[in-house]
Design a protein around this motif. Structure first.
Motif, PDB file in Angstrom:
ATOM      1  N   TYR A   1      -0.992  11.968   2.894  1.00 23.30           N
ATOM      2  CA  TYR A   1      -1.572  12.714   4.006  1.00 23.30           C
ATOM      3  C   TYR A   1      -2.231  13.993   3.504  1.00 23.30           C
ATOM      4  CZ  TYR A   1       1.084   9.464   6.783  1.00 23.30           C
ATOM      5  OH  TYR A   1       1.571   8.307   7.325  1.00 23.30           O
TER       6      TYR A   1
ATOM      7  N   SER B   1       0.511   5.351   1.262  1.00 20.37           N
ATOM      8  CA  SER B   1      -0.272   6.303   2.042  1.00 20.37           C
ATOM      9  C   SER B   1       0.127   7.720   1.681  1.00 20.37           C
ATOM     10  CB  SER B   1      -0.056   6.086   3.539  1.00 20.37           C
ATOM     11  OG  SER B   1      -0.497   4.811   3.933  1.00 20.37           O
TER      12      SER B   1
ATOM     13  N   SER C   1       0.828  -1.208   0.000  1.00 24.60           N
ATOM     14  CA  SER C   1       0.000   0.000   0.000  1.00 24.60           C
ATOM     15  C   SER C   1       0.862   1.258   0.000  1.00 24.60           C
ATOM     16  CB  SER C   1      -0.938   0.008   1.214  1.00 24.60           C
ATOM     17  OG  SER C   1      -0.191   0.089   2.407  1.00 24.60           O
TER      18      SER C   1
ATOM     19  N   ARG D   1      -4.564  10.419   7.222  1.00 26.64           N
ATOM     20  CA  ARG D   1      -3.809   9.485   6.385  1.00 26.64           C
ATOM     21  C   ARG D   1      -4.793   8.713   5.508  1.00 26.64           C
ATOM     22  NH1 ARG D   1       0.715   5.170   8.392  1.00 26.64           N
ATOM     23  NH2 ARG D   1       0.779   3.929   6.497  1.00 26.64           N
ATOM     24  N   HIS D   2      -4.509   8.689   4.203  1.00 26.86           N
ATOM     25  CA  HIS D   2      -5.295   7.920   3.240  1.00 26.86           C
ATOM     26  C   HIS D   2      -4.385   6.854   2.645  1.00 26.86           C
ATOM     27  CE1 HIS D   2      -8.644  10.796   3.270  1.00 26.86           C
ATOM     28  NE2 HIS D   2      -7.704  11.706   3.392  1.00 26.86           N
ATOM     29  N   THR D   3      -4.880   5.647   2.499  1.00 29.63           N
ATOM     30  CA  THR D   3      -4.077   4.537   2.001  1.00 29.63           C
ATOM     31  C   THR D   3      -4.742   3.915   0.790  1.00 29.63           C
ATOM     32  OG1 THR D   3      -3.279   4.130   4.238  1.00 29.63           O
ATOM     33  CG2 THR D   3      -2.997   2.349   2.659  1.00 29.63           C
TER      34      THR D   3
END
Length: 168
Positions: free
Chosen positions: A115, A113, A111, A149-151
């Motif tokens: 921000y 991530s 993954s 945080r987006h993953t």
């Protein structure tokens, strides 16, 4: 870059062929399907693409036709960029989005991530409003700022990258 007297913020670049001793003239980047006269791009947070060698990935706040988002685009030369892909919608105040991406991405295993600084203080006004102005215009007050945080799966980001590069 500020190509108009108000609004129409955009991104420009320059290049050096001697290791940074001298620099060429500034020029606008090109974003497929986007005309800077229709909105605002305040900055590009550009990084090496963590899933595709030889390409760059930009995250940027995009205000376009009274809507806002955090968008991403890909490039192999830093000048010509793919069509923006919205990652996260956000409110717009004038020409400004209320969320901004933070620079950098983290590639961990399968993954990636990134921000986003949500509800950036000060984007709702060109001057710091007084308490009386805030009471009179409550829309100027944003929710509490935070870093989110987006993953995304690495495989999905790679598939998007290859498609975006093909469409450029």
């Amino acid at each position: 870059a500020n190509p108009a007297t108000h609004g129409q913020r955009f991104v420009q670049t320059t290049a050096s062929t001697d290791g940074g001793k001298t620099w060429g003239p500034f020029s606008f980047v090109s974003i497929r399907g986007y005309d800077f006269s229709q909105g605002d791009v305040y900055f590009f947070a550009v990084s090496r693409n963590p899933v595709h060698d030889g390409s760059l990935l930009a995250l940027f706040p995009l205000a376009h036709k009274f809507r806002g988002c955090i968008a991403m685009a890909v490039s192999t030369d830093g000048v010509r960029w793919s069509t923006p892909t919205p990652l996260q919608r956000c409110a717009v105040h004038g020409e400004r989005t209320v969320h901004h991406p933070a620079q950098g991405m983290v590639h961990e295993g399968e993954s990636v991530s990134f921000y986003v600084h949500e509800n950036v203080p000060g984007v709702t006004s060109d001057i710091t409003p007084t308490a009386a102005q805030m009471a009179q215009h409550p829309y100027l007050k944003l929710p509490r700022p935070r870093l989110v945080r987006h993953t995304v799966p690495s495989k999905a980001l790679l598939e998007w990258t290859l498609q975006a590069l093909d469409d450029r």
